[in-house]
Scaffold this active site. Sequence first.
Site, PDB file in Angstrom:
ATOM      1  N   TYR A  15      -0.191   7.131   3.165  1.00 32.04           N
ATOM      2  CA  TYR A  15       1.290   7.107   3.219  1.00 32.04           C
ATOM      3  C   TYR A  15       1.794   5.749   2.747  1.00 32.04           C
ATOM      4  O   TYR A  15       2.667   5.655   1.887  1.00 32.04           O
ATOM      5  CB  TYR A  15       1.777   7.388   4.647  1.00 32.04           C
ATOM      6  CG  TYR A  15       3.222   6.978   4.871  1.00 32.04           C
ATOM      7  CD1 TYR A  15       4.263   7.706   4.310  1.00 32.04           C
ATOM      8  CD2 TYR A  15       3.545   5.836   5.628  1.00 32.04           C
ATOM      9  CE1 TYR A  15       5.585   7.313   4.488  1.00 32.04           C
ATOM     10  CE2 TYR A  15       4.860   5.447   5.822  1.00 32.04           C
ATOM     11  CZ  TYR A  15       5.880   6.190   5.250  1.00 32.04           C
ATOM     12  OH  TYR A  15       7.177   5.798   5.417  1.00 32.04           O
ATOM     13  N   LYS A  30       4.148   4.244  -0.723  1.00 31.92           N
ATOM     14  CA  LYS A  30       5.301   3.333  -0.741  1.00 31.92           C
ATOM     15  C   LYS A  30       5.027   2.152  -1.672  1.00 31.92           C
ATOM     16  O   LYS A  30       5.878   1.749  -2.470  1.00 31.92           O
ATOM     17  CB  LYS A  30       5.607   2.810   0.665  1.00 31.92           C
ATOM     18  CG  LYS A  30       6.078   3.872   1.629  1.00 31.92           C
ATOM     19  CD  LYS A  30       7.398   4.484   1.202  1.00 31.92           C
ATOM     20  CE  LYS A  30       7.869   5.579   2.118  1.00 31.92           C
ATOM     21  NZ  LYS A  30       8.919   6.427   1.528  1.00 31.92           N
ATOM     22  N   SER A  83       9.137   0.815   3.193  1.00 35.00           N
ATOM     23  CA  SER A  83       8.836   0.685   4.618  1.00 35.00           C
ATOM     24  C   SER A  83       8.171  -0.647   4.899  1.00 35.00           C
ATOM     25  O   SER A  83       7.469  -1.201   4.043  1.00 35.00           O
ATOM     26  CB  SER A  83       7.882   1.818   5.006  1.00 35.00           C
ATOM     27  OG  SER A  83       7.307   1.576   6.258  1.00 35.00           O
TER      28      SER A  83
END
Length: 349
Positions: A154, A158, A130
């Site tokens: 989050y 990644k 992302s």
Amino acid sequence: MEQKSILVTGGAGYIGSHTVLQLLLGGYRAVIVDNLDNSSQIAVERVQKLAGEYGPNLSFHQIDLRDKPALEQLFVTTKFEAVIHFAGLKAVGESVQKPLMYYDNNLIGTIVLLEVMAAHGCKKLVFSSSATVYGWPKEVPCTEEFPLSATNPYGRTKLFIEEICRDIYQSDSEWKIILLRYFNPVGAHPSGDIGEDPRGIPNNLMPFVQQVAVGRRPALTVFGTDYSTADGTGVRDYIHVVDLADGHISALNKLSDPSVGCEVYNLGTGKGTSVLEMVAAFEKASGKKIPLVLAGRRPGDAEVVYASTDKAAHELTWKAKYGIDEMCRDQWNWASKNPYGYESPDSTA
Ligand code: NAD
Ligand code: UD1
């Protein structure tokens, strides 16, 4: 010629379902593994229908990635050419509240997947990273060489998974891995039969706008009107989900290139659009007025984020085709046919 089988983790989800459709139409067999934690099996059935004569090349397994024996069993019965790994939890706010849940699901799920792949000699991977790994970029457009950081658990999952992939490749150069850094996926398949169907209150802009348009929420709260942008609202790089799905097919093709090791590509349009511009485009596409409540900045938000698209254009020969008008048109088509997402009365029958 024998058809290649691709394992798609999280293939029942928003981006996964669109990618599975493009895979099927491109002549691949697709095997979805999804625990349906944030998705519906109806999406899988609709993809199968949209794929027409290619529909029978899709199979679905309700499996949690952390269930190693179940995953092993799949690899015993099918020889996979490659894996596209979408499965993961993705709500930023929830990740701040429940970091261990995010580390457990996203990291353990990925480690189990990589272990099973290695054990069965399947060493080609495309991973959903992302733009969040750019943190608050100091300048734009963001190139793949920018420094990486995370502003929430989050984002950290990644970042960690990207690092794990780089380490794996260092340890065994038979791996071929492509990390795709998505910018802001929006829109839906032009049929209006598949699209984004978030559970609970949407965190992201366009699912929220969509729910206001169909009358499920009274107004959109605009987070921040004092940014140093043309109209004061935040700027992002919105990309049509079908363009994004096509980017995965280009990445899969790239995995056959002998020069590939562990590579990273931005998938964006290279264009920045403000919140108010996006709302105006959606109002035009839908004919609906979106009432606004102007509010302060959302904590953690960057001001302006958009992609440099050069690397993907040169090395993946992929470029986004659609602009915000098409994104809003297709999002509205999906929303008006399915105002309550996959729980709506079936409009495809
Ligand atoms: P989504 O929630 O619609 O899809 C993810 C799918 O993974 C869901 O169907 C969910 O049920 C499944 N899943 C989650 N944990 C699982 C597990 N342990 N085992 C099996 N299945 C599991 O999300 P999406 O928007 O399609 O995103 C796909 C991927 O792309 C995610 O990894 C996400 O972090 C990443 N991404 C999304 C965006 C975005 O804005 N949508 C942006 C950048 C990156
Ligand atoms: C968010 C996530 C990011 C994730 C990305 C794509 C945060 C802090 N970041 O980023 O990690 O990779 O989604 O899934 O959550 N906006 C409103 N009102 C709303 C919702 C959003 O004004 O109700 C604004 C935001 O302030 C922002 C823009 O719309 O300026 C886009 O927001 P969003 O869709 O949440 O995406 P990102 O902020 O890019």
